[in-house]
Design an enzyme around this catalytic site. Structure first.
Site: not given
Ligand code: GUN
Length: 280
Positions: A49, A93, A116
């Site tokens: 990311k 996350q 998100d």
């Molecule tokens: N863990 C797995 N997928 C995601 C996601 O799309 N966002 C976040 N914050 N954590 C994750």
């Protein structure tokens, strides 16, 4: 292999280019990510990311906290980032350590910075048919389907998996695109009966190759969201032999994965626009 591959990388690349141009137009935007603990998969995802954010010119802050961080400490940090005007978009996350309630965290993030789309307010707007900030994987799946001109109106769409991150949001987006949507899950009886009926099949369960070629309708469209590490390497939730049956299928890796990151950046731009236009 009969099916056309729905490659995520070229489309993701295009979206990332558009995001970079929009970031310039906005005079820069800020993203903050928070990672608690040392889950190796999460570290890889956060790393990707940040690479993508930096390449798009996004000013990204990478906050890392030890696994011993308390829920109160994390909530306090989220409060600070909510109040920080340099932060347009914010994510924590997942998964979080067991002593932290992910629902409390989701509620703590300012809905306007909720890149998100996990805050109940954003989930609720999606449910009501007014998508505002929608989980990036679901957005990415819809973009891939649109790119390949997949007809959704009147189509039978089957989503396997009911997670709040992928299954539920993509089911809502498919419904809004006028598909007839069925959501299957771990308690579904005779899964194949449903999948064999699917013109569009989205599989997001995180179980290596649970959907086999004999469960796929001839000429259908298959979206494989799975990324499972096995002794045979990274495999999806769908057996690759399904490509002999389907008309379109996403590869793993290189299908949905790159789209998630590109659409996350797109959501960050959306956060910045929403906040700056005061429409939130
Ligand atoms: N863990 C797995 N997928 C995601 C996601 O799309 N966002 C976040 N914050 N954590 C994750």
């Amino acid at each position: 292999m009969a099916a056309t591959l729905m490659e995520g990388r070229p489309l993701a690349e295009r979206i990332r280019g558009e995001v970079a141009a929009e970031v310039v137009g906005l005079g820069g935007i800020g993203l903050a990510t928070v990672l608690v603990g040392d889950d190796p998969a999460s570290e890889i995802y956060i790393g990707r990311k940040h690479e993508a954010a930096a390449a798009a010119g996004i000013d990204a802050r990478d906050v890392r906290l030890p696994p011993s961080t308390t829920e109160d400490e994390l909530l306090r940090l989220v409060g600070e980032l909510n109040a920080d005007d340099a932060v347009d978009a914010l994510l924590v996350q997942l998964p979080l350590p067991a002593h932290i309630d992910p629902d409390r965290l989701a509620r703590a993030v300012d809905p306007a910075k909720d890149v998100d789309g996990f805050h109940p307010e954003n989930a609720g707007e999606l449910y009501l048919g007014r998508p505002r900030l929608v989980p990036a994987t679901a957005v990415g799946i819809m973009a891939l389907l649109a790119e390949h001109r997949i007809l959704l109106t009147g189509a039978r769409a089957v989503v396997v998996g009911r997670s709040a991150i992928v299954g539920k949001p993509v089911a809502h987006l498919l419904l809004q695109a006028n598909a007839t949507v069925t959501v299957c899950h771990s308690r579904t009886e005779d899964l194949a009966r449903h999948t064999l009926d699917a013109d569009v099949l989205v599989v997001a369960v995180g179980d290596a190759e649970v959907v086999t070629a004999d469960m796929v309708k001839t000429g259908s469209v298959v979206v494989d969201v799975g990324m499972n590490r096995t002794e045979n390497g990274l495999v999806g939730d769908v057996d690759p032999d399904a490509a002999d049956v389907a008309a379109f299928i996403t590869p793993v890796p290189g299908g949905v994965g790159p789209m998630t990151i590109a659409c996350l950046l797109q959501n960050a731009v959306r956060c910045a626009r929403l906040r700056r236009s005061g429409t939130y």
